[in-house]
Design a protein around this motif. Structure first.
Motif, short mmCIF file in Angstrom:
data_model
loop_
_atom_site.label_atom_id
_atom_site.label_comp_id
_atom_site.label_asym_id
_atom_site.label_seq_id
_atom_site.Cartn_x
_atom_site.Cartn_y
_atom_site.Cartn_z
N GLN A 321 0.82 -1.22 0.00
CA GLN A 321 0.00 0.00 0.00
C GLN A 321 0.86 1.27 0.00
O GLN A 321 2.06 1.22 0.28
N ASN A 322 0.22 2.38 -0.33
CA ASN A 322 0.83 3.72 -0.27
C ASN A 322 1.94 3.96 -1.29
O ASN A 322 2.79 4.82 -1.09
N TRP A 385 -3.94 -2.03 0.50
CA TRP A 385 -4.37 -0.64 0.61
C TRP A 385 -5.47 -0.51 1.66
O TRP A 385 -6.47 -1.23 1.59
#
Ligand code: UGA
Length: 429
Positions: A321-322, A385
């Motif tokens: 994620q990110n 996410w």
């Protein structure tokens, strides 16, 4: 202090920006003139939370600037950080040609005493090679010190990690560069450990390999959980409450990926082999990681039987994620495996769709995560996410031919999913 960072990838750009943020004057060098132009114009070549604002702010303050000239960067600073890529070679060893090239460029431009700091992840003993190279190619009779200063930031949390490091590792051959290194890092309020260069280089490979081992360990436990009806999330929570173990990096998954763990594991196995040690434990870490993906694909094929002409929705393309980074992403590997079986894919990622398009040209990219499930025979969660937890489960379920979800990141609660009418299969529970 006046600092130069060579290489504006994930590590170099974030490091340079954070150094500027704490008050240093920083020159970031990159040999890609287009990238330099983009950065000078206030653009950012990668997605990293918080970075764009920080770059803009520090460029405006005059503490951060960009150039394509290594010579300029070397002449104007006393401390030069090397943050260039060290990609893997087909046999698992590390390609050090960028480091060698930069060492020669630095040597050619040295006009006074310089501290040359390696931040890139490199095999143990690279510092010695860099020192030899600089000595060989430096025409001006000036002194220098080589320092190893590995970086521990995670993509997606790079600014946060850099501003709040657990520790700073400084590997040196003599005491001369220590005071300047301590001054550079003083604003970060982190413990500084000073070691010899070889130990500093090893700390990086040993840390990444250990973290990969931790993930493979919990993934192996997830197999035993599935076989016994235990719940890997509860096992991880119970294990993690022991401070000697800790809960972080005990999240089961369809395997770890990215540009660091897979590459660093292979490199460390290779380095150990060259030292005469067969690091079989780390080979097992790799094997468990590969098996985890196989097991996840099997879970899908066992349930759907034939994948040919089935439509599958995939949530997540980035390796975690990110980030918009898709290098060595388990999500991309999963998509490739499903495509090979003949499935058609509808995919979504909050940030990584642009970068995925070159690797996965034949899938349908869907901008709205709540529209991915339309006419799908199954939905797969491939990246962790946070926003996927807010998926409209009711809308998605109703839009599908069959409400089946394969969750490779354990984002949802199995009982709740069953209550909502899903056939829900996750990892290790
Ligand atoms: C990793 C290290 O965590 C950093 O400390 C290091 O500086 C960096 O490599 C590097 O060498 O440059 P990174 O690759 O950015 O950072 O990402 P991680 O957050 O470590 O995740 C790596 C992979 O492991 C991802 O695919 C992630 O989804 C997976 N993972 C992570 C799990 O499957 N389970 C976990 O519990 C944690």
């Amino acid at each position: 202090m006046k600092l130069t960072i060579i290489g504006t990838g994930y590590v170099g750009l974030v490091t340079g920006t954070c150094f500027a943020e704490v008050g240093h004057h920083v020159i970031c060098v990159d040999n890609d003139a287009e990238k330099v132009k983009l950065l000078q114009a206030g653009g950012i070549p990668i997605y990293e939370p918080g970075l764009e604002e920080l770059v803009k702010k520090n460029v405006a303050s005059g503490r951060l600037c960009f150039t394509a000239s290594t010579a300029e960067g070397v002449e104007k600073s006393d401390i030069i950080f090397i943050a260039v890529p060290t990609p893997p070679q087909p046999d698992g060893s590390v390609d050090l040609s960028f480091i060698e090239r930069v060492a020669r460029d630095i040597a050619a431009a040295m006009n006074s005493y310089k501290i040359i700091v390696d931040k890139s992840t490199v095999p143990v003993k690279t510092g010695d090679k860099v020192a030899e190279t600089i000595k060989r190619y430096c025409k001006a009779r000036v002194e220098f010190d080589v320092v190893s200063n590995p970086e521990f930031l995670r993509e997606g949390f790079a600014v946060e990690d850099l501003m709040n490091p657990d520790r700073i590792v400084v590997g040196v051959r003599s005491q001369r560069p220590v005071a300047a290194m301590k001054e550079t890092y003083e604003p970060f309020n982190a413990p500084i450990i000073v070691t010899d260069i070889n130990s500093a280089e090893l700390i990086k490979h040993a840390s990444n390999s250990f973290l990969a081992l931790k993930i493979s360990y919990i993934n192996a436990i997830s197999v035993v959980c599935e076989a016994t009806g235990a719940n890997v999330q509860e096992v991880a929570t119970g294990m993690g409450m022991d401070e000697r173990i800790g809960r972080r990096f005990l999240n089961p998954s369809l395997g770890f990926g990215g540009s660091c763990f897979p590459k660093d594991l292979s490199a460390f196995i290779k380095i150990s082999e060259q030292c005469g040690y067969d690091f079989a434990l780390l080979k097992e870490v790799q094997r468990i990681n590969a098996q985890q993906m196989d097991r996840f694909v099997k879970k899908i094929t066992d349930t759907l039987w034939v994948l040919k002409d089935k439509q599958i929705g995939v949530l997540g393309l980035a390796f975690k994620q990110n980030t918009d980074d898709v290098r060595m992403s388990p999500a991309i590997e999963l998509c490739q495996r499903l495509l090979k079986e003949g499935a058609r894919l509808r995919v979504h990622d909050p940030k990584a769709m642009d970068k995925a398009k070159a690797i996965l040209p034949t899938v349908t990219y869907v901008d709205d995560m709540n529209a991915v499930a339309e006419d799908c025979d199954a939905l797969v969660v491939a990246t962790e996410w946070d926003e996927f937890k807010k998926l409209d489960l009711e809308k998605s379920r109703k839009a599908m031919s069959a409400p089946i979800m394969f969750d490779g990141r354990n984002l949802f609660d199995p009982q709740e999913m069953e209550r909502l009418g899903w056939i829900y299969k996750s990892v290790g529970r």
